[in-house]
Design an enzyme around this catalytic site. Structure first.
Site, mmCIF file in Angstrom:
data_model
loop_
_atom_site.group_PDB
_atom_site.id
_atom_site.type_symbol
_atom_site.label_atom_id
_atom_site.label_comp_id
_atom_site.label_asym_id
_atom_site.label_seq_id
_atom_site.Cartn_x
_atom_site.Cartn_y
_atom_site.Cartn_z
ATOM 1 N N SER A 84 47.760 -2.481 10.653
ATOM 2 C CA SER A 84 46.321 -2.678 10.709
ATOM 3 C C SER A 84 45.591 -1.762 9.718
ATOM 4 C CB SER A 84 45.826 -2.467 12.142
ATOM 5 O OG SER A 84 44.517 -2.933 12.311
ATOM 6 N N ASP A 141 47.797 -13.846 15.622
ATOM 7 C CA ASP A 141 47.078 -12.692 15.077
ATOM 8 C C ASP A 141 45.581 -12.969 15.019
ATOM 9 O OD1 ASP A 141 46.702 -10.203 13.706
ATOM 10 O OD2 ASP A 141 48.668 -10.467 12.795
ATOM 11 N N HIS A 189 48.207 -9.289 17.160
ATOM 12 C CA HIS A 189 47.903 -8.268 16.159
ATOM 13 C C HIS A 189 48.899 -7.112 16.197
ATOM 14 C CE1 HIS A 189 45.664 -5.742 13.484
ATOM 15 N NE2 HIS A 189 45.277 -4.899 14.430
#
Length: 416
Positions: free
Chosen positions: A186, A363, A395
């Site tokens: 991320s 996601d 995610h």
């Protein structure tokens, strides 16, 4: 009977369901409990050596791990670090892997990935490190400020990025590492790319797990899903080379989520984008904070065992309620819609190293940015860009489908 290698740790508290339990959890939070909560996760690793270890672990182990604070040059700045070191280092070992967490998280999130990465380090005679970004996790919570004016987008982004990537470079120097393979998740993946752009001679390759800040188009992203998603841990399926059909399917799901976004989730997104850290909001609730975090923990880690869920909850509780610091970077780096003010898709083609993008099939990060980045790399003469989709994953791909991601990480680390 042999004496235990180290003192037993107290078990994690139950996730609070009532105000009285939430109040007791709130009072218990602090540096000591934060260290204990992290060590609970790390003691799952048979090769981890706690600081109060009374004797050496099994000498036959191919690796040994320990945690430490690595002091930086500036006063009161340090990075919390897990080191997994080969007990038989090789002179021709590949560069060490460095695991970098996402926004507001910490190295403990990867406790299920460390065993396989450690096997790789032992087999190749290399090392694996994981660290908490400055101002996050259990690293120093120093003041985060940006001096550039609001309208100076480049200045704001550059200052915010430098806070993180320059501290990573200081850490690299302190650790005596020449080159590193960065595995980022991320926002940690975003900073990994930025670091490689600023210090290109220090990066061997990049593995980007659901990277933030890649595309220009924010239309598909629903940032509040970072706080509201729930996923069952599922180790079935594998990593598949991304196809256009896969990307279209993920984006179609994101568009449905966007249309169904509630007012509460839109408010969370608005506050996030305006510089209100979600962790700041939780801290402002004081005694109710542990209950709020418990709702997230119970939902997000529902696929884990009861003990693992409790341990993850207490770990998250302690790093969330710690003093706010690096979390305030978010509004400087991301614009409304959770896309980067200086998108990576427009910058990444400068890199000449292997870069692997990894997305979950559920996601909330838009995979089109990764797809376009791989194409931009190819057009710039770098044919070492690739992209995968992990089935049964959102995610947090490394948590949602542990086996598929672990297999892929080893494959990418070994790839010549």
């Amino acid at each position: 009977m042999d004496a235990p290698l180290s003192d037993p740790l107290p078990p994690a508290r139950e996730i609070p369901a009532a105000f009285s339990a939430s109040l007791r959890s709130w009072w218990s939070v602090g540096d000591k409990q934060s260290a204990i909560s992290e060590e609970r996760l790390l003691r799952r690793l048979p090769f981890f050596r706690p600081q109060n270890l009374s004797s050496m672990p099994n000498s036959d182990s191919p690796v040994i791990a320990n945690s430490s604070r690595v002091d930086l040059d500036s006063t009161k700045r340090y990075l919390n670090t897990l080191s997994i070191l080969s007990t038989s280092p090789s002179s021709n070992a590949p560069p060490p892997a460095v695991v970098l967490h996402g926004y507001g998280a910490g190295l403990g999130f990867f406790y299920q990935n460390f065993p396989v990465l450690a096997q790789w380090a032992g087999r190749r005679g290399s090392s694996v490190y994981a660290l908490d970004w400055l101002g996050m996790g259990r690293s120093a919570r120093v003041p985060f400020t940006v001096r550039a004016k609001r309208h100076d987008v480049v200045g704001r982004v550059t200052e915010a990025e430098s806070f993180f990537v320059d501290s990573l470079e200081e850490w690299r120097q302190k650790m005596g590492l020449d080159k590193m393979t960065l595995i980022g998740h991320s926002l940690g993946a975003y900073f990994s790319v930025v670091y490689a752009l600023k210090y290109p001679t220090r990066v061997n390759k990049l593995v980007l797990l659901s990277p933030a800040g890649v595309p220009r188009d924010p239309n598909c992203t629903v940032p509040s899903r970072e706080l509201t998603d729930s996923r069952d841990t599922d180790n079935s399926g594998s990593a598949e080379v991304a196809t256009e059909a896969m990307v279209d399917e993920i984006r179609a799901e994101q568009m449905v989520e966007k249309k169904q976004e509630s007012k509460t989730r839109k408010l969370l997104t608005y506050l996030w984008e305006e510089g209100w850290s979600p962790f700041q909001v939780v801290r402002s609730t004081l005694f109710w904070g542990p209950m709020l975090i418990g709702k997230y923990s119970s939902r997000r880690f529902m696929g884990l065992s009861e003990e693992d869920t409790r341990d993850m909850h207490e770990y998250i509780l302690n790093i969330t309620l710690a003093k706010g610091s690096g979390e305030y970077c978010i509004s400087h780096i991301l614009a409304p819609g959770a896309h980067a003010r200086l998108p990576l898709v427009d910058r990444i083609s400068e890199l000449k190293i292997p870069i692997t993008f990894v997305y979950g099939d559920h996601d909330w990060m838009d995979p089109e940015g990764g797809q376009q980045s791989v194409e931009n790399l190819r057009q710039a003469g770098n044919g070492k860009g690739r992209m995968y989709v992990i089935s049964h994953a959102g995610h947090h791909v490394y948590l949602d489908n542990v086996k598929a991601v672990n297999d892929l990480l080893v494959k990418e680390l070994d790839r010549v």
